[in-house]
Design an enzyme around this catalytic site. Sequence first.
Site, PDB file in Angstrom:
ATOM      1  N   SER A  41       0.852  -1.187   0.000  1.00  0.00           N
ATOM      2  CA  SER A  41       0.000   0.000   0.000  1.00  0.00           C
ATOM      3  C   SER A  41       0.889   1.240   0.000  1.00  0.00           C
ATOM      4  CB  SER A  41      -0.901  -0.003   1.227  1.00  0.00           C
ATOM      5  OG  SER A  41      -0.118   0.273   2.374  1.00  0.00           O
ATOM      6  N   LYS A  42       0.209   2.361  -0.029  1.00  0.00           N
ATOM      7  CA  LYS A  42       0.898   3.648  -0.096  1.00  0.00           C
ATOM      8  C   LYS A  42       2.026   3.795   0.917  1.00  0.00           C
ATOM      9  CE  LYS A  42      -2.146   7.180  -1.846  1.00  0.00           C
ATOM     10  NZ  LYS A  42      -3.225   8.056  -1.467  1.00  0.00           N
ATOM     11  N   ARG A  43       1.795   3.256   2.110  1.00  0.00           N
ATOM     12  CA  ARG A  43       2.822   3.508   3.126  1.00  0.00           C
ATOM     13  C   ARG A  43       4.136   2.783   2.831  1.00  0.00           C
ATOM     14  NH1 ARG A  43       2.667  -0.596   6.821  1.00  0.00           N
ATOM     15  NH2 ARG A  43       0.951  -1.981   6.285  1.00  0.00           N
TER      16      ARG A  43
ATOM     17  N   GLY B 282       5.671   3.321   0.149  1.00  0.00           N
ATOM     18  CA  GLY B 282       6.344   4.175  -0.834  1.00  0.00           C
ATOM     19  C   GLY B 282       5.511   4.227  -2.093  1.00  0.00           C
TER      20      GLY B 282
END
Length: 473
Positions: free
Chosen positions: A238-240, A242
């Site tokens: 996911s986004k976290r 990167g």
Amino acid sequence: MTIRTRFAPSPTGYLHVGGARTALFSWLFARKHGGQFILRIEDTDLERSTTESVNAILEGMAWLGLDYDEGPFYQTQRFDRYKEIINQLLEQGDAYHCYCSKEELDDMREQQRANKKKPRYDGRCRHLTSPKEGVQPIIRFKNPLEGSVIVQDVVRGNVEFQNSELDDLVIARSDGSPTYNLTVVVDDLDMGLTHVIRGDDHLNNSPRQINIFKALAAEPPIFAHLPMILGDDGARLSKRHGAVSVMSYRDEGYLPEALLNYLVRLGWSHGDQEIFTLDEMIALFDIDGVNKSASSFNTEKLLWLNQQYLKSSTAEHVAEHLCWHMEQLGIDPAQGPDLVSVAELQQERAKTLVEMAANSRFFYKDVKEFDAKAARKNLTVSSGEILEDMFNRLSSLAEWQAEPIHTEVKACSVAREIGMGKVAQPIRVAITGNTISPPLDLTLELLGRERTLSAIRYAIDWIKAQLDDQKQL
Ligand code: GLU
């Protein structure tokens, strides 16, 4: 049978690398078997779908080079068709109106939970014979009550679901708009899809969809659910973790084929081969070679692949992509040396196009400032003399070519009894502002006589100005 596959993203965000992997596998499978690949935009969720997201998906597909034979089809343009099928299911007795209010449904679930049962719709409106006045109903599919559904999945084998576990799913909302599981079936059917390749987050939808196919007296497609992609910490990517948007990889300086090569290895392998040209991927890929277990995203490996691709691609190809990055730096590559020649000099020494663009800037923009450390070491009084010497030597060169340039650097070092590096490095700092460049002779040839000499002159003046400043202190 002509293979027909599709990529069916919901336009509620950017094109995620997981989505791109799904698209790639579907595309490869179609290309391998001489079939067709279709793009379908699943935009029925009007609140969450956006035009920007549609554009981001189209841009991502184009950048990756995943061309489609049909589409993009938009589900919002097919509402009449969905209505037709919903009516058909109602008429056949395979769907019914449900008048339950939200409160009623909440109560029902509450009670089920209290009785330690799995919360699910209990079908209480199944047998209503007349409408409830003043309530706008939703429409539910009459899922079979008994027996089981087997999803024959190419990746996972047979996965069996008990019908008793599947409740009567909503196929139309109270405003009449169709829901995902219905539209997917209608489209997969109408578009003649033979294979549905998608993320395994949809595995639970498949038995429901198969039941709808059956109600429509149609053969379901063959399913292949792809294993999850995990981040380096083992959680779903996911986004976290990167960058997860495909276009952010372009922004970070990756070549699309490096990303494709990276993605193809997420869940698929061919021996221990790591690098595949697109043609090799098409030739070697097959959906039954996809493994079941989740794979982890590894940025280091992607970076390594990118570097391999930068090295092995033609300079023309690298230049095509480098051009966009130069423009991001405010540089018009038409105002300077041929970008293909620049790419040729640089392609061995950069991991990303961002790095290559930054290191190629000086070819197009005169350097007016020097890296402090590089200048302290290489733009000293004695190097000022070397630069003056080299200025004179290079000014009188008959031919502006790497070889004679090299000869002059060498002659200067011999005359001054110093190493060639002591001559080359001040020039390098003068032209690049720093200490990194491809071989100096080739770099100067490409930079041209005029710009080389003016850079050297600027550095000499800069050294003098520094000296004057020091004297005044
Ligand atoms: N629109 C769905 C999604 O973006 C995919 C549907 C499908 O592949 O069946 O998750």
